[in-house]
Design a protein around this motif. Structure first.
Motif, PDB file in Angstrom:
ATOM      1  N   LEU A  42     -12.615   5.446 -64.844  1.00 22.45           N
ATOM      2  CA  LEU A  42     -11.720   4.496 -64.806  1.00 22.45           C
ATOM      3  C   LEU A  42     -11.685   3.856 -63.268  1.00 22.45           C
ATOM      4  O   LEU A  42     -11.759   2.608 -63.160  1.00 22.45           O
ATOM      5  N   ALA A  43     -11.856   4.808 -62.381  1.00 12.44           N
ATOM      6  CA  ALA A  43     -12.130   4.287 -61.028  1.00 12.44           C
ATOM      7  C   ALA A  43     -13.269   3.513 -60.666  1.00 12.44           C
ATOM      8  O   ALA A  43     -13.315   2.452 -59.973  1.00 12.44           O
ATOM      9  N   CYS A  44     -14.550   3.806 -61.225  1.00 17.20           N
ATOM     10  CA  CYS A  44     -15.476   3.255 -61.372  1.00 17.20           C
ATOM     11  C   CYS A  44     -15.483   1.861 -61.787  1.00 17.20           C
ATOM     12  O   CYS A  44     -16.145   0.880 -61.210  1.00 17.20           O
ATOM     13  N   VAL A  45     -14.989   1.719 -62.980  1.00 15.75           N
ATOM     14  CA  VAL A  45     -14.829   0.541 -63.691  1.00 15.75           C
ATOM     15  C   VAL A  45     -13.968  -0.328 -63.025  1.00 15.75           C
ATOM     16  O   VAL A  45     -14.148  -1.759 -62.605  1.00 15.75           O
ATOM     17  N   GLY A  46     -12.769  -0.108 -62.318  1.00 15.44           N
ATOM     18  CA  GLY A  46     -11.894  -0.756 -61.564  1.00 15.44           C
ATOM     19  C   GLY A  46     -12.505  -1.177 -60.449  1.00 15.44           C
ATOM     20  O   GLY A  46     -12.408  -2.407 -59.995  1.00 15.44           O
ATOM     21  N   TYR A  47     -13.247  -0.544 -59.705  1.00 10.77           N
ATOM     22  CA  TYR A  47     -13.870  -0.776 -58.391  1.00 10.77           C
ATOM     23  C   TYR A  47     -15.162  -1.673 -58.860  1.00 10.77           C
ATOM     24  O   TYR A  47     -15.352  -2.601 -57.892  1.00 10.77           O
ATOM     25  N   ALA A  48     -15.638  -1.535 -59.833  1.00 13.22           N
ATOM     26  CA  ALA A  48     -16.749  -2.615 -60.051  1.00 13.22           C
ATOM     27  C   ALA A  48     -16.182  -4.073 -60.248  1.00 13.22           C
ATOM     28  O   ALA A  48     -16.714  -4.997 -59.718  1.00 13.22           O
ATOM     29  N   PHE A  49     -15.119  -4.037 -61.003  1.00  8.40           N
ATOM     30  CA  PHE A  49     -14.520  -5.370 -61.042  1.00  8.40           C
ATOM     31  C   PHE A  49     -13.805  -5.883 -59.945  1.00  8.40           C
ATOM     32  O   PHE A  49     -13.931  -7.020 -59.523  1.00  8.40           O
ATOM     33  N   PHE A  50     -13.185  -5.157 -59.088  1.00  2.37           N
ATOM     34  CA  PHE A  50     -12.781  -5.488 -57.787  1.00  2.37           C
ATOM     35  C   PHE A  50     -14.162  -6.109 -57.016  1.00  2.37           C
ATOM     36  O   PHE A  50     -13.926  -6.929 -56.218  1.00  2.37           O
ATOM     37  N   LEU A  51     -15.085  -5.397 -56.938  1.00  2.27           N
ATOM     38  CA  LEU A  51     -16.390  -5.813 -56.214  1.00  2.27           C
ATOM     39  C   LEU A  51     -16.744  -7.123 -56.830  1.00  2.27           C
ATOM     40  O   LEU A  51     -17.417  -7.948 -55.849  1.00  2.27           O
ATOM     41  N   LEU A 114     -17.641  -1.538 -49.448  1.00  4.19           N
ATOM     42  CA  LEU A 114     -18.581  -0.539 -50.282  1.00  4.19           C
ATOM     43  C   LEU A 114     -17.979   0.978 -49.865  1.00  4.19           C
ATOM     44  O   LEU A 114     -19.039   1.729 -50.183  1.00  4.19           O
ATOM     45  N   LEU A 115     -17.109   1.052 -49.084  1.00  2.00           N
ATOM     46  CA  LEU A 115     -16.718   2.614 -48.834  1.00  2.00           C
ATOM     47  C   LEU A 115     -16.370   3.403 -50.244  1.00  2.00           C
ATOM     48  O   LEU A 115     -17.027   4.238 -50.123  1.00  2.00           O
ATOM     49  N   PRO A 116     -15.754   2.897 -51.204  1.00  5.97           N
ATOM     50  CA  PRO A 116     -15.575   3.563 -52.203  1.00  5.97           C
ATOM     51  C   PRO A 116     -16.824   3.930 -53.142  1.00  5.97           C
ATOM     52  O   PRO A 116     -16.867   4.735 -53.861  1.00  5.97           O
ATOM     53  N   LEU A 117     -17.928   2.954 -52.791  1.00  4.08           N
ATOM     54  CA  LEU A 117     -19.119   3.353 -53.513  1.00  4.08           C
ATOM     55  C   LEU A 117     -19.908   4.566 -52.960  1.00  4.08           C
ATOM     56  O   LEU A 117     -20.257   5.304 -53.696  1.00  4.08           O
ATOM     57  N   GLY A 118     -19.760   4.749 -51.673  1.00  3.18           N
ATOM     58  CA  GLY A 118     -19.992   6.048 -51.020  1.00  3.18           C
ATOM     59  C   GLY A 118     -19.381   7.169 -51.422  1.00  3.18           C
ATOM     60  O   GLY A 118     -20.049   8.206 -51.444  1.00  3.18           O
ATOM     61  N   PHE A 119     -18.110   7.012 -51.928  1.00  6.83           N
ATOM     62  CA  PHE A 119     -17.447   8.247 -52.708  1.00  6.83           C
ATOM     63  C   PHE A 119     -17.717   8.341 -53.985  1.00  6.83           C
ATOM     64  O   PHE A 119     -17.795   9.634 -54.561  1.00  6.83           O
ATOM     65  N   LEU A 120     -17.807   7.324 -54.687  1.00 11.46           N
ATOM     66  CA  LEU A 120     -17.760   7.557 -56.053  1.00 11.46           C
ATOM     67  C   LEU A 120     -19.008   7.802 -56.688  1.00 11.46           C
ATOM     68  O   LEU A 120     -19.390   8.520 -57.610  1.00 11.46           O
ATOM     69  N   LEU A 121     -20.397   7.152 -55.921  1.00 17.61           N
ATOM     70  CA  LEU A 121     -21.415   7.406 -56.456  1.00 17.61           C
ATOM     71  C   LEU A 121     -21.929   9.138 -56.536  1.00 17.61           C
ATOM     72  O   LEU A 121     -22.482   9.430 -57.524  1.00 17.61           O
ATOM     73  N   PRO A 122     -21.713   9.696 -55.505  1.00 14.13           N
ATOM     74  CA  PRO A 122     -21.806  11.082 -55.455  1.00 14.13           C
ATOM     75  C   PRO A 122     -20.978  11.976 -56.531  1.00 14.13           C
ATOM     76  O   PRO A 122     -21.470  12.967 -57.119  1.00 14.13           O
TER      77      PRO A 122
END
Length: 192
Positions: A42-51, A114-122
């Motif tokens: 859910l966090a990844c999908v929400g972040y993708a929409f935000f980005l 892109l700070l959340p990407l650095g957290f969510l990806l790993p």
């Protein structure tokens, strides 16, 4: 219409920081729970929409293609240093003067984007039982940022800016560092 309070360029980055902090804290706290994978998705999908919204959908098409290839141009626009760099080397940080709060806001937004990407990806990779190294996360984030910048230039929904790419990559590196700190903390709490 006037805003309810004076706006000096800190509201959007502050709201981004609060929302990201709450989301990342929720992920950190729910890691041992059974629904962690669903919350992460859910966090990844929400972040993708935000980005997608922040980089393309919230913009209007410009008349011309725009680009800025001057490294640290936005920082030079945001700040000036009385007495030059030598004043900073000597430790006189009072020599720094904020000239353009909107440029500083742009720097902060690009750093946080892109700070959340650095957290969510790993975190996603860890669900598969693997570990992502820092250089991998930073390289993927840097490539994504470059693709966003090129797409903004091609679609005229923004400008290609070297500083945006640089600050996006730095933000992703900070996100990875926060993820690793959270991992160390979680492993430390699980040990008796």
């Amino acid at each position: 219409m006037l805003p309810l309070f004076p706006y000096k360029g800190a509201l959007r980055p502050l709201l981004m920081l609060i929302c990201m902090g709450l989301a990342l804290f929720a992920l950190y706290r729910t890691r041992p729970k059974a629904y962690y994978a669903k919350l992460l998705l859910l966090a990844c999908v929400g972040y993708a929409f935000f980005l997608l919204y922040a980089t393309f959908l919230s913009r209007t098409v410009a008349q011309t293609h725009a680009y800025r290839l001057e490294l640290m141009g936005s920082a030079r626009k945001a700040f000036s240093i009385d007495g030059g760099l030598w004043a900073l080397v000597c430790g006189d940080f009072s020599a720094i003067r904020l000239d353009d709060p909107q440029s500083l806001e742009g720097i902060a937004i690009n750093f946080l984007l892109l700070l959340p990407l650095g957290f969510l990806l790993p975190a996603v990779v860890a669900l598969r039982g693997r570990r992502m190294r820092a250089w991998q996360a930073i390289a993927i984030a840097s490539l994504l940022s470059a693709l966003i910048e090129i797409a903004q230039l091609a679609t005229r929904l923004g400008m290609l800016d070297v500083d945006d790419w640089l600050f996006n990559t730095m933000g992703a590196a900070l996100g990875y560092w926060l993820y690793r700190r959270a991992q160390r903390r979680c492993s430390g709490e699980q040990k008796p």
